[in-house]
Scaffold this active site. Structure first.
Site, PDB file in Angstrom:
ATOM      1  N   SER A  96      -4.987   1.144 -16.078  1.00 56.28           N
ATOM      2  CA  SER A  96      -5.038   0.337 -14.858  1.00 56.28           C
ATOM      3  C   SER A  96      -6.477  -0.095 -14.614  1.00 56.28           C
ATOM      4  O   SER A  96      -7.362   0.746 -14.433  1.00 56.28           O
ATOM      5  CB  SER A  96      -4.545   1.158 -13.666  1.00 56.28           C
ATOM      6  OG  SER A  96      -5.017   0.549 -12.470  1.00 56.28           O
ATOM      7  N   HIS A 118      -2.593  -2.854 -17.229  1.00 58.42           N
ATOM      8  CA  HIS A 118      -1.940  -2.782 -15.917  1.00 58.42           C
ATOM      9  C   HIS A 118      -2.877  -3.359 -14.851  1.00 58.42           C
ATOM     10  O   HIS A 118      -4.024  -2.937 -14.732  1.00 58.42           O
ATOM     11  CB  HIS A 118      -1.611  -1.314 -15.619  1.00 58.42           C
ATOM     12  CG  HIS A 118      -0.865  -1.079 -14.355  1.00 58.42           C
ATOM     13  ND1 HIS A 118       0.516  -1.162 -14.265  1.00 58.42           N
ATOM     14  CD2 HIS A 118      -1.299  -0.754 -13.109  1.00 58.42           C
ATOM     15  CE1 HIS A 118       0.900  -0.883 -13.024  1.00 58.42           C
ATOM     16  NE2 HIS A 118      -0.184  -0.641 -12.296  1.00 58.42           N
ATOM     17  N   ASP A 139      -3.371  -4.182 -10.845  1.00 56.52           N
ATOM     18  CA  ASP A 139      -2.903  -3.823  -9.506  1.00 56.52           C
ATOM     19  C   ASP A 139      -3.286  -4.896  -8.491  1.00 56.52           C
ATOM     20  O   ASP A 139      -4.471  -5.084  -8.201  1.00 56.52           O
ATOM     21  CB  ASP A 139      -3.513  -2.482  -9.094  1.00 56.52           C
ATOM     22  CG  ASP A 139      -2.886  -1.326  -9.859  1.00 56.52           C
ATOM     23  OD1 ASP A 139      -1.644  -1.239  -9.865  1.00 56.52           O
ATOM     24  OD2 ASP A 139      -3.632  -0.534 -10.443  1.00 56.52           O
ATOM     25  N   MET A 195      -3.136  -6.041  -4.706  1.00 52.80           N
ATOM     26  CA  MET A 195      -2.947  -5.459  -3.360  1.00 52.80           C
ATOM     27  C   MET A 195      -3.395  -6.462  -2.299  1.00 52.80           C
ATOM     28  O   MET A 195      -4.412  -7.143  -2.477  1.00 52.80           O
ATOM     29  CB  MET A 195      -3.783  -4.188  -3.212  1.00 52.80           C
ATOM     30  CG  MET A 195      -3.523  -3.160  -4.296  1.00 52.80           C
ATOM     31  SD  MET A 195      -4.441  -1.645  -3.964  1.00 52.80           S
ATOM     32  CE  MET A 195      -4.090  -0.709  -5.445  1.00 52.80           C
ATOM     33  N   HIS A 199       1.366  -5.533 -11.322  1.00 55.99           N
ATOM     34  CA  HIS A 199       2.013  -4.681 -10.315  1.00 55.99           C
ATOM     35  C   HIS A 199       1.714  -5.260  -8.941  1.00 55.99           C
ATOM     36  O   HIS A 199       0.596  -5.145  -8.446  1.00 55.99           O
ATOM     37  CB  HIS A 199       1.461  -3.254 -10.489  1.00 55.99           C
ATOM     38  CG  HIS A 199       1.936  -2.271  -9.471  1.00 55.99           C
ATOM     39  ND1 HIS A 199       1.338  -1.029  -9.295  1.00 55.99           N
ATOM     40  CD2 HIS A 199       2.952  -2.312  -8.568  1.00 55.99           C
ATOM     41  CE1 HIS A 199       1.966  -0.369  -8.332  1.00 55.99           C
ATOM     42  NE2 HIS A 199       2.940  -1.126  -7.858  1.00 55.99           N
ATOM     43  N   MET A 250       1.663  -5.231  -5.228  1.00 56.09           N
ATOM     44  CA  MET A 250       1.769  -4.403  -4.018  1.00 56.09           C
ATOM     45  C   MET A 250       1.434  -5.315  -2.845  1.00 56.09           C
ATOM     46  O   MET A 250       0.364  -5.211  -2.228  1.00 56.09           O
ATOM     47  CB  MET A 250       0.785  -3.222  -4.112  1.00 56.09           C
ATOM     48  CG  MET A 250       1.242  -2.146  -5.086  1.00 56.09           C
ATOM     49  SD  MET A 250      -0.092  -1.030  -5.566  1.00 56.09           S
ATOM     50  CE  MET A 250      -0.823  -1.981  -6.881  1.00 56.09           C
ATOM     51  N   MET A 286       6.378   5.306  -8.584  1.00 56.98           N
ATOM     52  CA  MET A 286       5.034   5.664  -8.120  1.00 56.98           C
ATOM     53  C   MET A 286       4.955   7.186  -8.014  1.00 56.98           C
ATOM     54  O   MET A 286       5.817   7.818  -7.375  1.00 56.98           O
ATOM     55  CB  MET A 286       4.737   5.049  -6.752  1.00 56.98           C
ATOM     56  CG  MET A 286       4.655   3.528  -6.719  1.00 56.98           C
ATOM     57  SD  MET A 286       3.530   2.770  -7.902  1.00 56.98           S
ATOM     58  CE  MET A 286       1.970   3.537  -7.467  1.00 56.98           C
ATOM     59  N   ASP A 291       3.351   5.550 -12.483  1.00 56.33           N
ATOM     60  CA  ASP A 291       2.039   5.052 -12.044  1.00 56.33           C
ATOM     61  C   ASP A 291       1.439   5.983 -10.991  1.00 56.33           C
ATOM     62  O   ASP A 291       1.998   6.127  -9.905  1.00 56.33           O
ATOM     63  CB  ASP A 291       2.223   3.639 -11.463  1.00 56.33           C
ATOM     64  CG  ASP A 291       0.906   2.974 -11.105  1.00 56.33           C
ATOM     65  OD1 ASP A 291      -0.167   3.555 -11.360  1.00 56.33           O
ATOM     66  OD2 ASP A 291       0.967   1.844 -10.563  1.00 56.33           O
TER      67      ASP A 291
HETATM   68  C1  DX5 Z   1      -2.153   2.779  -7.208  1.00 58.30           C
HETATM   69  C2  DX5 Z   1      -2.098   1.864  -8.398  1.00 58.30           C
HETATM   70  C3  DX5 Z   1      -2.291   2.553  -9.682  1.00 58.30           C
HETATM   71  C4  DX5 Z   1      -3.654   3.172  -9.833  1.00 58.30           C
HETATM   72  C5  DX5 Z   1      -3.556   4.343 -10.730  1.00 58.30           C
HETATM   73  O1  DX5 Z   1      -1.819   2.083  -6.067  1.00 58.30           O
HETATM   74  O2  DX5 Z   1      -0.848   1.198  -8.453  1.00 58.30           O
HETATM   75  O3  DX5 Z   1      -2.002   1.705 -10.782  1.00 58.30           O
HETATM   76  O4  DX5 Z   1      -4.618   2.311 -10.368  1.00 58.30           O
HETATM   77  O5  DX5 Z   1      -4.781   4.976 -10.750  1.00 58.30           O
HETATM   78  P1  DX5 Z   1      -4.922   6.485 -11.152  1.00 58.30           P
HETATM   79  O6  DX5 Z   1      -4.469   6.608 -12.581  1.00 58.30           O
HETATM   80  O7  DX5 Z   1      -6.364   6.736 -10.981  1.00 58.30           O
HETATM   81  O8  DX5 Z   1      -4.055   7.282 -10.231  1.00 58.30           O
HETATM   82 ZN    ZN Z   2      -0.286   0.152 -10.363  1.00 56.40          ZN
END
Ligand code: DX5
Ligand code: ZN
Length: 221
Positions: free
Chosen positions: A9, A34, A36, A38, A67, A69, A138, A176
Protein backbone atom coordinates in the site's frame (compact mmCIF):
# COMPACT_ATOMS: atom_id res chain seq x y z
CA UNK A 1 -8.06 -14.48 -8.47
CA UNK A 2 -6.77 -17.46 -6.54
CA UNK A 3 -3.00 -16.97 -6.53
CA UNK A 4 -1.08 -15.45 -3.70
CA UNK A 5 -0.35 -11.77 -4.27
CA UNK A 6 1.48 -9.20 -2.15
CA UNK A 7 0.03 -5.73 -2.55
CA UNK A 8 2.14 -2.96 -1.01
CA UNK A 9 0.00 0.00 0.00
CA UNK A 10 1.59 3.25 -1.16
CA UNK A 11 -0.04 5.02 1.80
CA UNK A 12 3.18 4.36 3.70
CA UNK A 13 5.51 5.14 0.78
CA UNK A 14 7.61 8.29 0.48
CA UNK A 15 5.22 10.65 -1.34
CA UNK A 16 8.10 12.95 -2.27
CA UNK A 17 9.65 10.02 -4.17
CA UNK A 18 6.57 8.01 -5.03
CA UNK A 19 7.65 6.83 -8.47
CA UNK A 20 10.98 5.54 -7.14
CA UNK A 21 9.32 3.78 -4.24
CA UNK A 22 6.83 2.02 -6.53
CA UNK A 23 9.56 0.98 -8.96
CA UNK A 24 11.60 -0.37 -6.05
CA UNK A 25 8.75 -2.32 -4.53
CA UNK A 26 7.87 -3.89 -7.88
CA UNK A 27 11.50 -4.92 -8.37
CA UNK A 28 11.34 -6.36 -4.85
CA UNK A 29 8.55 -8.78 -5.84
CA UNK A 30 5.23 -6.95 -5.37
CA UNK A 31 2.53 -8.44 -7.58
CA UNK A 32 0.14 -5.49 -7.38
CA UNK A 33 0.15 -1.90 -6.15
CA UNK A 34 -2.53 -0.91 -3.64
CA UNK A 35 -3.68 2.71 -3.78
CA UNK A 36 -5.72 4.12 -0.88
CA UNK A 37 -8.14 6.85 -1.89
CA UNK A 38 -9.62 8.74 1.09
CA UNK A 39 -11.98 11.71 1.02
CA UNK A 40 -12.09 13.03 4.60
CA UNK A 41 -15.79 12.05 4.81
CA UNK A 42 -16.10 8.28 4.64
CA UNK A 43 -12.81 8.11 6.55
CA UNK A 44 -11.16 10.89 8.57
CA UNK A 45 -8.08 11.15 6.35
CA UNK A 46 -7.56 12.70 2.88
CA UNK A 47 -5.12 11.15 0.43
CA UNK A 48 -4.99 11.03 -3.34
CA UNK A 49 -7.11 10.96 -6.48
CA UNK A 50 -7.05 9.90 -10.13
CA UNK A 51 -4.10 12.15 -11.04
CA UNK A 52 -1.74 10.08 -8.94
CA UNK A 53 -3.16 6.86 -10.40
CA UNK A 54 -2.51 8.27 -13.87
CA UNK A 55 1.07 9.16 -12.98
CA UNK A 56 1.77 5.72 -11.53
CA UNK A 57 0.20 4.05 -14.56
CA UNK A 58 3.07 5.44 -16.65
CA UNK A 59 5.77 3.82 -14.52
CA UNK A 60 4.50 0.29 -13.87
CA UNK A 61 2.61 -2.45 -15.66
CA UNK A 62 1.65 -4.14 -12.38
CA UNK A 63 -2.11 -4.06 -11.68
CA UNK A 64 -3.16 -0.93 -9.81
CA UNK A 65 -5.59 -1.86 -7.04
CA UNK A 66 -7.61 1.24 -6.22
CA UNK A 67 -9.30 1.10 -2.80
CA UNK A 68 -12.01 3.76 -2.67
CA UNK A 69 -12.69 4.96 0.87
CA UNK A 70 -15.00 7.73 -0.27
CA UNK A 71 -18.65 8.70 -0.17
CA UNK A 72 -20.57 8.34 -3.43
CA UNK A 73 -17.90 6.16 -5.06
CA UNK A 74 -20.10 5.76 -8.16
CA UNK A 75 -19.32 9.35 -9.15
CA UNK A 76 -15.63 8.68 -9.55
CA UNK A 77 -15.48 5.26 -11.21
CA UNK A 78 -15.06 6.57 -14.74
CA UNK A 79 -12.24 8.90 -13.66
CA UNK A 80 -10.28 6.17 -11.91
CA UNK A 81 -10.85 3.77 -14.80
CA UNK A 82 -9.62 6.37 -17.30
CA UNK A 83 -6.61 7.07 -15.09
CA UNK A 84 -5.52 3.44 -15.44
CA UNK A 85 -6.89 1.56 -12.43
CA UNK A 86 -7.07 -2.21 -13.00
CA UNK A 87 -9.02 -3.17 -9.92
CA UNK A 88 -11.55 -0.89 -8.25
CA UNK A 89 -12.89 -1.80 -4.82
CA UNK A 90 -15.78 -0.06 -3.08
CA UNK A 91 -17.04 -0.27 0.48
CA UNK A 92 -20.41 -1.87 1.16
CA UNK A 93 -21.01 0.82 3.78
CA UNK A 94 -21.10 3.78 1.39
CA UNK A 95 -23.12 4.64 -1.70
CA UNK A 96 -26.76 3.74 -2.14
CA UNK A 97 -26.55 1.21 -4.98
CA UNK A 98 -23.73 -1.24 -4.47
CA UNK A 99 -24.97 -3.70 -7.09
CA UNK A 100 -25.13 -1.02 -9.75
CA UNK A 101 -21.73 0.38 -8.77
CA UNK A 102 -20.11 -3.05 -9.10
CA UNK A 103 -21.80 -3.52 -12.48
CA UNK A 104 -20.43 -0.17 -13.67
CA UNK A 105 -16.88 -1.17 -12.67
CA UNK A 106 -17.20 -4.33 -14.77
CA UNK A 107 -18.70 -2.37 -17.66
CA UNK A 108 -15.58 -0.19 -17.56
CA UNK A 109 -13.56 -3.37 -18.10
CA UNK A 110 -12.05 -3.44 -14.62
CA UNK A 111 -11.94 -6.08 -11.91
CA UNK A 112 -14.38 -5.22 -9.16
CA UNK A 113 -14.36 -5.86 -5.47
CA UNK A 114 -16.44 -5.09 -2.43
CA UNK A 115 -14.83 -4.11 0.87
CA UNK A 116 -16.19 -4.68 4.38
CA UNK A 117 -15.18 -2.74 7.48
CA UNK A 118 -14.33 -4.80 10.58
CA UNK A 119 -17.84 -4.45 12.04
CA UNK A 120 -19.78 -5.12 8.84
CA UNK A 121 -21.30 -8.61 8.67
CA UNK A 122 -20.49 -11.06 5.88
CA UNK A 123 -24.24 -11.36 5.29
CA UNK A 124 -24.04 -8.02 3.45
CA UNK A 125 -22.21 -9.85 0.65
CA UNK A 126 -24.91 -12.39 -0.03
CA UNK A 127 -26.51 -10.78 -3.06
CA UNK A 128 -23.34 -9.46 -4.65
CA UNK A 129 -20.90 -12.32 -4.09
CA UNK A 130 -21.46 -13.80 -7.55
CA UNK A 131 -20.90 -10.35 -9.11
CA UNK A 132 -17.39 -9.65 -7.82
CA UNK A 133 -13.84 -10.71 -8.63
CA UNK A 134 -12.73 -10.23 -5.05
CA UNK A 135 -13.87 -9.38 -1.55
CA UNK A 136 -11.58 -7.31 0.63
CA UNK A 137 -11.91 -7.56 4.39
CA UNK A 138 -10.56 -4.69 6.46
CA UNK A 139 -8.47 -5.92 9.37
CA UNK A 140 -8.17 -2.37 10.73
CA UNK A 141 -10.66 0.49 10.74
CA UNK A 142 -9.89 2.31 7.50
CA UNK A 143 -8.26 5.71 7.41
CA UNK A 144 -4.66 5.27 8.47
CA UNK A 145 -1.64 3.10 7.91
CA UNK A 146 0.36 1.54 10.72
CA UNK A 147 -2.53 0.23 12.85
CA UNK A 148 -2.62 -3.20 14.51
CA UNK A 149 -4.34 -6.19 12.94
CA UNK A 150 -7.76 -6.86 14.52
CA UNK A 151 -7.62 -10.56 15.54
CA UNK A 152 -11.33 -11.29 14.86
CA UNK A 153 -10.58 -10.76 11.17
CA UNK A 154 -9.13 -14.28 11.06
CA UNK A 155 -12.46 -15.92 11.87
CA UNK A 156 -14.19 -13.59 9.40
CA UNK A 157 -11.77 -14.61 6.63
CA UNK A 158 -12.44 -18.27 7.43
CA UNK A 159 -16.20 -17.80 7.21
CA UNK A 160 -15.88 -15.82 3.98
CA UNK A 161 -13.80 -18.58 2.42
CA UNK A 162 -16.45 -21.14 3.41
CA UNK A 163 -19.15 -18.94 1.91
CA UNK A 164 -17.25 -18.58 -1.38
CA UNK A 165 -16.48 -22.30 -1.58
CA UNK A 166 -20.06 -23.25 -0.73
CA UNK A 167 -21.21 -21.30 -3.78
CA UNK A 168 -18.50 -22.82 -5.98
CA UNK A 169 -17.13 -19.35 -6.75
CA UNK A 170 -13.55 -18.29 -7.56
CA UNK A 171 -13.67 -14.96 -5.74
CA UNK A 172 -10.34 -13.67 -4.39
CA UNK A 173 -9.97 -12.81 -0.70
CA UNK A 174 -7.93 -9.68 -0.06
CA UNK A 175 -7.11 -8.53 3.47
CA UNK A 176 -6.08 -4.97 4.31
CA UNK A 177 -4.57 -3.60 7.48
CA UNK A 178 -1.88 -4.53 9.97
CA UNK A 179 -0.38 -7.37 7.92
CA UNK A 180 3.23 -8.21 8.79
CA UNK A 181 5.65 -11.09 8.16
CA UNK A 182 4.63 -12.38 11.61
CA UNK A 183 0.88 -12.71 10.93
CA UNK A 184 0.63 -13.19 7.15
CA UNK A 185 0.89 -16.98 7.52
CA UNK A 186 -2.19 -17.08 9.74
CA UNK A 187 -4.08 -14.72 7.42
CA UNK A 188 -3.31 -17.03 4.49
CA UNK A 189 -4.17 -20.16 6.47
CA UNK A 190 -7.57 -18.64 7.25
CA UNK A 191 -8.21 -18.43 3.48
CA UNK A 192 -6.92 -15.09 2.17
CA UNK A 193 -4.77 -14.91 -0.95
CA UNK A 194 -4.18 -11.18 -1.55
CA UNK A 195 -2.30 -9.32 1.17
CA UNK A 196 -2.14 -5.54 1.47
CA UNK A 197 0.78 -4.26 3.53
CA UNK A 198 1.83 -0.65 3.90
CA UNK A 199 3.95 0.13 6.94
CA UNK A 200 5.36 -3.41 7.21
CA UNK A 201 6.95 -3.00 3.75
CA UNK A 202 7.64 0.72 3.31
CA UNK A 203 8.77 1.05 6.93
CA UNK A 204 11.72 -1.25 6.22
CA UNK A 205 14.89 -0.19 4.43
CA UNK A 206 15.03 -3.38 2.32
CA UNK A 207 11.73 -4.03 0.52
CA UNK A 208 13.03 -7.18 -1.13
CA UNK A 209 13.91 -8.72 2.20
CA UNK A 210 10.54 -8.04 3.83
CA UNK A 211 8.53 -9.21 0.80
CA UNK A 212 10.62 -12.41 0.62
CA UNK A 213 9.96 -12.94 4.33
CA UNK A 214 6.22 -12.55 3.75
CA UNK A 215 6.22 -14.97 0.84
CA UNK A 216 8.24 -17.51 2.81
CA UNK A 217 5.60 -17.41 5.55
CA UNK A 218 2.76 -18.39 3.17
CA UNK A 219 1.56 -21.99 3.48
CA UNK A 220 1.71 -24.04 0.24
CA UNK A 221 -1.55 -24.10 -1.69
C1 DX5 B 1 -6.12 1.68 5.70
C2 DX5 B 1 -5.69 1.39 4.29
C3 DX5 B 1 -4.64 0.37 4.20
C4 DX5 B 1 -3.34 0.78 4.84
C5 DX5 B 1 -2.63 -0.43 5.31
O1 DX5 B 1 -7.21 2.54 5.69
O2 DX5 B 1 -6.79 0.95 3.51
O3 DX5 B 1 -4.42 -0.04 2.86
O4 DX5 B 1 -2.47 1.48 3.99
O5 DX5 B 1 -1.51 -0.03 6.01
P1 DX5 B 1 -0.82 -0.96 7.07
O6 DX5 B 1 -0.32 -2.17 6.32
O7 DX5 B 1 0.26 -0.12 7.59
O8 DX5 B 1 -1.85 -1.33 8.09
ZN1 ZN C 1 -6.36 -0.02 1.53
Amino acid sequence: MQNYMIAPSILSADFANLGDDVTKVVAAGAEIIHIDVMDGHFVPNITIGPLVVKALRRITDRPLDVHLMIENPERYLDDFAAAGADWITVHAETGYHLHRTLGRIRELGKKCGVVLNPATPLADLKWVLAEVDLVMLMSVNPGFGGQSFIPSALEKIKQLKEMIDAHGLKVGIEVDGGITPANIGAVAAAGANIFVAGSAIFGQPDYQQVIAKMKAALPPR
